[in-house]
Design a protein around this motif. Structure first.
Motif, PDB file in Angstrom:
ATOM      1  N   GLN A 296      24.631   7.545 -12.206  1.00 59.68           N
ATOM      2  CA  GLN A 296      25.523   7.841 -13.417  1.00 59.68           C
ATOM      3  C   GLN A 296      26.704   8.297 -13.279  1.00 59.68           C
ATOM      4  O   GLN A 296      26.253   9.550 -12.708  1.00 59.68           O
ATOM      5  CB  GLN A 296      23.909   8.115 -14.413  1.00 59.68           C
ATOM      6  CG  GLN A 296      25.142   7.656 -15.965  1.00 59.68           C
ATOM      7  CD  GLN A 296      26.869   8.010 -16.272  1.00 59.68           C
ATOM      8  OE1 GLN A 296      27.158   9.547 -15.949  1.00 59.68           O
ATOM      9  NE2 GLN A 296      27.266   6.910 -16.389  1.00 59.68           N
ATOM     10  N   ALA A 297      27.960   8.032 -12.634  1.00 56.90           N
ATOM     11  CA  ALA A 297      28.947   8.147 -12.058  1.00 56.90           C
ATOM     12  C   ALA A 297      29.696   8.600 -13.533  1.00 56.90           C
ATOM     13  O   ALA A 297      30.345   7.399 -14.129  1.00 56.90           O
ATOM     14  CB  ALA A 297      29.385   7.965 -11.026  1.00 56.90           C
ATOM     15  N   HIS A 298      30.008   9.660 -13.565  1.00 57.72           N
ATOM     16  CA  HIS A 298      31.388   9.896 -15.091  1.00 57.72           C
ATOM     17  C   HIS A 298      32.206  10.485 -14.887  1.00 57.72           C
ATOM     18  O   HIS A 298      31.994  11.419 -13.358  1.00 57.72           O
ATOM     19  CB  HIS A 298      30.963   9.605 -15.902  1.00 57.72           C
ATOM     20  CG  HIS A 298      30.207  11.077 -16.253  1.00 57.72           C
ATOM     21  ND1 HIS A 298      28.728  10.661 -16.875  1.00 57.72           N
ATOM     22  CD2 HIS A 298      30.503  12.706 -16.885  1.00 57.72           C
ATOM     23  CE1 HIS A 298      28.428  12.471 -16.256  1.00 57.72           C
ATOM     24  NE2 HIS A 298      29.675  13.185 -16.501  1.00 57.72           N
TER      25      HIS A 298
ATOM     26  N   ARG B  87      36.418   4.967 -13.757  1.00 57.22           N
ATOM     27  CA  ARG B  87      37.004   5.691 -11.868  1.00 57.22           C
ATOM     28  C   ARG B  87      36.497   5.721 -11.911  1.00 57.22           C
ATOM     29  O   ARG B  87      36.274   6.176 -10.124  1.00 57.22           O
ATOM     30  CB  ARG B  87      38.002   6.350 -12.937  1.00 57.22           C
ATOM     31  CG  ARG B  87      39.305   7.414 -12.279  1.00 57.22           C
ATOM     32  CD  ARG B  87      39.640   8.564 -12.964  1.00 57.22           C
ATOM     33  NE  ARG B  87      40.207   9.631 -12.555  1.00 57.22           N
ATOM     34  CZ  ARG B  87      41.424  10.162 -13.037  1.00 57.22           C
ATOM     35  NH1 ARG B  87      41.076  10.159 -14.091  1.00 57.22           N
ATOM     36  NH2 ARG B  87      42.300  11.223 -11.813  1.00 57.22           N
ATOM     37  N   SER B  88      35.179   6.777 -12.095  1.00 55.26           N
ATOM     38  CA  SER B  88      34.165   7.334 -10.806  1.00 55.26           C
ATOM     39  C   SER B  88      33.427   6.134  -9.929  1.00 55.26           C
ATOM     40  O   SER B  88      33.453   6.983  -8.989  1.00 55.26           O
ATOM     41  CB  SER B  88      33.165   8.274 -12.025  1.00 55.26           C
ATOM     42  OG  SER B  88      33.907   9.286 -12.163  1.00 55.26           O
TER      43      SER B  88
ATOM     44  N   THR C 254      23.009   7.520 -24.395  1.00 52.68           N
ATOM     45  CA  THR C 254      24.647   7.727 -24.520  1.00 52.68           C
ATOM     46  C   THR C 254      24.980   7.007 -23.365  1.00 52.68           C
ATOM     47  O   THR C 254      25.470   6.271 -23.074  1.00 52.68           O
ATOM     48  CB  THR C 254      24.744   9.475 -23.905  1.00 52.68           C
ATOM     49  OG1 THR C 254      25.225   9.560 -23.555  1.00 52.68           O
ATOM     50  CG2 THR C 254      23.862  10.002 -22.677  1.00 52.68           C
ATOM     51  N   LEU C 255      25.605   7.626 -21.940  1.00 54.78           N
ATOM     52  CA  LEU C 255      26.499   7.185 -20.956  1.00 54.78           C
ATOM     53  C   LEU C 255      25.303   5.983 -19.790  1.00 54.78           C
ATOM     54  O   LEU C 255      24.265   6.394 -19.718  1.00 54.78           O
ATOM     55  CB  LEU C 255      26.865   7.691 -19.956  1.00 54.78           C
ATOM     56  CG  LEU C 255      27.324   8.877 -20.797  1.00 54.78           C
ATOM     57  CD1 LEU C 255      28.316   9.693 -19.235  1.00 54.78           C
ATOM     58  CD2 LEU C 255      28.597   8.053 -21.058  1.00 54.78           C
TER      59      LEU C 255
ATOM     60  N   HIS D  62      31.657  13.684 -12.245  1.00 47.74           N
ATOM     61  CA  HIS D  62      30.059  14.224 -12.221  1.00 47.74           C
ATOM     62  C   HIS D  62      29.071  12.950 -11.841  1.00 47.74           C
ATOM     63  O   HIS D  62      28.928  11.731 -12.211  1.00 47.74           O
ATOM     64  CB  HIS D  62      29.797  14.739 -13.575  1.00 47.74           C
ATOM     65  CG  HIS D  62      28.917  15.280 -14.063  1.00 47.74           C
ATOM     66  ND1 HIS D  62      28.215  15.526 -15.043  1.00 47.74           N
ATOM     67  CD2 HIS D  62      27.664  16.051 -12.402  1.00 47.74           C
ATOM     68  CE1 HIS D  62      26.970  16.077 -14.745  1.00 47.74           C
ATOM     69  NE2 HIS D  62      26.893  16.347 -13.480  1.00 47.74           N
ATOM     70  N   LEU D  63      28.318  13.588 -11.386  1.00 42.92           N
ATOM     71  CA  LEU D  63      26.824  12.435 -10.761  1.00 42.92           C
ATOM     72  C   LEU D  63      25.993  12.954 -11.263  1.00 42.92           C
ATOM     73  O   LEU D  63      25.831  14.101 -11.087  1.00 42.92           O
ATOM     74  CB  LEU D  63      27.341  12.327  -8.899  1.00 42.92           C
ATOM     75  CG  LEU D  63      28.479  11.620  -8.590  1.00 42.92           C
ATOM     76  CD1 LEU D  63      28.473  11.148  -7.243  1.00 42.92           C
ATOM     77  CD2 LEU D  63      28.695  10.113  -9.403  1.00 42.92           C
ATOM     78  N   ARG D  64      25.260  12.167 -11.729  1.00 39.77           N
ATOM     79  CA  ARG D  64      23.487  12.720 -12.059  1.00 39.77           C
ATOM     80  C   ARG D  64      23.072  11.368 -10.855  1.00 39.77           C
ATOM     81  O   ARG D  64      22.351   9.802 -11.509  1.00 39.77           O
ATOM     82  CB  ARG D  64      22.955  12.189 -13.616  1.00 39.77           C
ATOM     83  CG  ARG D  64      23.634  12.918 -14.070  1.00 39.77           C
ATOM     84  CD  ARG D  64      23.262  13.875 -15.412  1.00 39.77           C
ATOM     85  NE  ARG D  64      23.604  14.484 -15.980  1.00 39.77           N
ATOM     86  CZ  ARG D  64      24.677  14.812 -16.895  1.00 39.77           C
ATOM     87  NH1 ARG D  64      25.352  13.569 -17.280  1.00 39.77           N
ATOM     88  NH2 ARG D  64      24.892  16.063 -17.475  1.00 39.77           N
TER      89      ARG D  64
END
Length: 470
Positions: free
Chosen positions: A180-182, A200-201, A69-70, A163-165
């Motif tokens: 992973q920032a989005h 943006r994130s 995915t991302l 949102h950060l993972r």
């Protein structure tokens, strides 16, 4: 009337044109994800540090490369716990970190033993919840799928947020944290978060680390993992000072003291101006004269009503009849206003409830608002549409609901919308329009009217259930 029931099929075509027009600004950029099917042999790995540990620079919906995915878009050269502490400790008040030799971990403190000043940027990263996503690391000794060690967000769950993972990686001597920032928003109709932007994130995270004051180097490396939404394949690499990465092995002589700016915040005194009373007397006189004139007019009106009671009653009945037959009535206004305002009320109410009950599960907080959206919109469509012709009900409902959708997106400040959401909104628009058309009381063709009602309800329910089935 605006038309008759036989004109409704032609309005379906007009509705489709209207949907395209409403959502045209959102169409250039829709949610995308890597679609190349990968295996362990052909997946490209990167090596964030010279420690022999390699990273698959994507996240996945499951423990498989086929569900990519991302992409990973940042890496911090320290362990995940330290990264979490640097981002999540409450800003302000000279808050600092120190190494607890007993617990072997960083802990926040205001005491003199604290050596690291943290998070002076004013960004409140908080613990977050979200769907589980995995990444893959491998070395000469082992390989494994990793889930997120921490999740953080800045914003609101039912609104929009960064949102950060955080994924722990690296070796014991050289740990690092892949991020992973989005940026995403909550879609009430699909009951999920939709990603709007990655870049943006990524920029937001870079700015936050620059404000911490512990970064020795912040650069970008080409990992060639772009292609999802606005990701370009360049990953932010953040190097921190040795006193952070080495735990207790720091130079005590270099310990910082909180700056004056971080210890004190300037306050502004609000000055209040006094009202001018110079012209109070003339105003009172003018208001008195106006009220007197209104009173005289009202008295004359009452007298005329008493004297001509029968004529007035007849005129009133005629007025009500003409109002029902007029092109625009209170039912037109009520149908438009209710379908336009309910989506925005659900958005604002959900955010307010989330902030009022921060420790309650989002599923519990959001349940009543989803019920208002899923049941309330069809209810008002039938309630107010039954007083209108089928053509009027259909037209006003899709205009009102379309306006409500645009108000909701404008409130969130969104400029892109996922393709799936675009299709679903189009189906919901037509379904709600048919519900308003099928509830008309004075329709001359009851059988077609019944079909409008049935088809509208079927489309509405199907459009809501479809996203939940994946």
């Amino acid at each position: 009337m605006w038309g008759n029931e036989r004109a409704l099929p032609a309005l379906l075509l007009v509705a489709l044109i209207l949907v395209v027009t409403l959502f045209a600004p959102f169409s250039p950029l829709v949610e995308r994800s890597p679609d190349e099917r990968k295996t362990v042999k052909d997946v490209r790995f990167v090596q964030p540090a010279d420690d022999g540990v390699r990273l698959w620079p994507y996240t996945s919906r499951g423990r498989t490369f086929e569900r990519a995915t991302l992409p990973i878009n940042a890496v911090v050269m320290t362990d995940a716990t330290t990264t979490y502490q640097l981002l999540s400790t409450t800003p302000g008040g000279g808050q600092r970190l120190y190494w607890n030799t007993t617990e072997k971990t960083w802990q926040p403190s205001r005491t003199a033993q604290a050596n690291v000043t943290i998070n002076e940027t004013g960004v409140y990263w908080a613990e977050s919840t979200g769907s589980e996503r995995y990444t893959f690391t491998m070395s000469n000794r082992s390989s494994q799928w990793r889930d997120a060690t921490y999740q953080l967000h800045h914003g609101t769950y039912f609104g929009s947020r960064h949102h950060l993972r955080l994924y722990a990686g690296g070796s014991r001597d050289r740990p690092w944290t892949a991020i992973q920032a989005h940026h995403e928003h909550w879609d009430w109709f699909r009951l999920r978060h939709d990603v709007n932007s990655l870049s943006r994130s990524q920029h937001y995270l870079e700015r936050d680390f620059r404000g911490i004051g512990l970064v020795t180097e912040l650069s970008r490396e080409r990992w060639a993992n772009g292609g999802a939404i606005d990701a370009d394949g360049w990953v932010t690499v953040i190097e921190l000072e040795d006193r952070v990465t080495r735990g207790p092995q720091y130079d005590a002589d270099r310990s910082e003291t909180p700056s004056a700016d971080s210890r004190a915040r300037s306050t502004r005194a609000d000055s209040q101006t006094q009202s001018e009373h110079t012209h109070t007397a003339p105003r009172v006189a003018a208001y008195g004269l106006a009220f007197s004139l209104v009173g005289l007019a009202f008295a004359g009106y009452v007298e005329s009503v008493v004297e001509e009671g029968r004529e007035y009653a007849a005129e009133s009945r005629e007025y009500v009849r003409r109002l029902r037959e007029s092109p625009l009535s209170l039912n037109h206004v009520a149908l438009f206003a209710s379908t336009a305002l309910i989506p925005l009320l659900v958005r604002v109410g959900g955010i307010a409830a989330e902030q009022a009950f921060p420790f309650t599960s989002p599923k519990v907080v959001g349940a009543p608002f989803y019920a208002l959206l899923a049941v309330g919109l069809p209810a008002v469509a039938v309630l107010f549409g039954r007083h209108l012709t089928a053509t009027d009900g259909f037209t006003v409902a899709i205009l009102g609901f379309g306006t409500g959708i645009m108000l909701d997106y404008s409130y969130l400040g969104l400029t892109v919308i996922p393709y799936g959401a675009l299709v679903q909104r189009a189906v919901l628009l037509v379904g709600l329009g048919l519900l308003a058309a099928g509830g008309t009381r004075w329709a001359t063709e009851p059988i077609p009217r019944h079909r409008y009602h049935t088809v509208g309800l079927a489309l509405w329910v199907w459009a809501l259930v479809w996203p939940l089935l994946g």
